[in-house]
Scaffold this motif. Structure first.
Motif, PDB file in Angstrom:
ATOM      1  N   UNK A   1       0.852  -1.182   0.000  1.00 40.76           N
ATOM      2  CA  UNK A   1       0.000   0.000   0.000  1.00 40.76           C
ATOM      3  C   UNK A   1       0.896   1.243   0.000  1.00 40.76           C
ATOM      4  N   UNK A   2       0.402   2.318  -0.618  1.00 38.74           N
ATOM      5  CA  UNK A   2       1.136   3.577  -0.673  1.00 38.74           C
ATOM      6  C   UNK A   2       0.257   4.678  -0.098  1.00 38.74           C
ATOM      7  N   UNK A   3       0.828   5.449   0.811  1.00 43.21           N
ATOM      8  CA  UNK A   3       0.112   6.587   1.398  1.00 43.21           C
ATOM      9  C   UNK A   3       0.152   7.753   0.431  1.00 43.21           C
ATOM     10  N   UNK A   4      -0.986   8.420   0.279  1.00 42.62           N
ATOM     11  CA  UNK A   4      -1.072   9.572  -0.627  1.00 42.62           C
ATOM     12  C   UNK A   4      -1.757  10.741   0.076  1.00 42.62           C
ATOM     13  N   UNK A   5      -1.439  11.945  -0.415  1.00 44.40           N
ATOM     14  CA  UNK A   5      -2.067  13.151   0.135  1.00 44.40           C
ATOM     15  C   UNK A   5      -3.381  13.434  -0.595  1.00 44.40           C
ATOM     16  N   UNK A   6      -3.976  14.584  -0.319  1.00 44.65           N
ATOM     17  CA  UNK A   6      -5.276  14.931  -0.909  1.00 44.65           C
ATOM     18  C   UNK A   6      -5.213  15.153  -2.421  1.00 44.65           C
TER      19      UNK A   6
END
Length: 158
Positions: free
Chosen positions: A110-115
């Motif tokens: 999984x990859x964390x992303x911003x808005x």
């Protein structure tokens, strides 16, 4: 800030709409449950919205029957700058007996992303126990193997 959540378990009953033509829970339903648990685990670790970048090594070990109590256990085993490698195990049992058996296992990245959908950094996970260190090292080895597989797979996408 609270300590990030490294591990979680989703529990639910397998329902009739999850069944395939063979009378067992459809592999696609199991894969959906895996993705949901991977998301919840990654979001709990990072405190961010996360997207699936990779799902692989999935092994369907045993069938799941309708009415089974299903548990999907997810835990962080390696972190990168914005990525989290999540090990998942799916087990099932008759809710009257609670005699669990492994049905499926895999790794999801999984990859964390911003808005704006841009990658964003995640807290580093540092293995502490021998089991943690072993899983961490194995995740690194698998990452290298995936790179090689990705290069070999180019023949199918060009």
């Amino acid at each position: 800030m609270a300590k990030p959540q490294r591990e979680l378990t989703l529990r639910f009953l397998a329902e009739p709409q999850d069944v395939n033509f063979g009378g067992k829970v459809h592999g696609g339903a199991v894969m959906k449950w895996i993705d949901l648990a991977a998301y919840a685990c990654a979001a709990g670790w990072s405190g961010r919205y996360c997207v699936t970048a990779y799902a692989g090594g999935i092994r369907f070990v045993a069938p799941i029957h309708v009415g089974s109590l299903v548990e999907v256990n997810a835990k962080v085993i390696l972190t990168g700058n914005s990525s989290m490698h999540i090990a998942l195990e799916v087990s099932a049992c008759d809710p009257k007996s609670l005699n669990r058996r492994l049905t499926t296992h895999c790794i999801v990245i999984m990859v964390a992303v911003d808005e704006h959908g841009e990658k964003i950094s995640v807290p580093e996970w540092i293995p502490e126990t021998n089991e943690d260190k072993q899983q961490h090292d194995t995740a690194k080895k698998l990452m290298e193997m995936r790179k090689q597989i990705g290069q070999e797979m180019q023949i199918f996408v060009d």
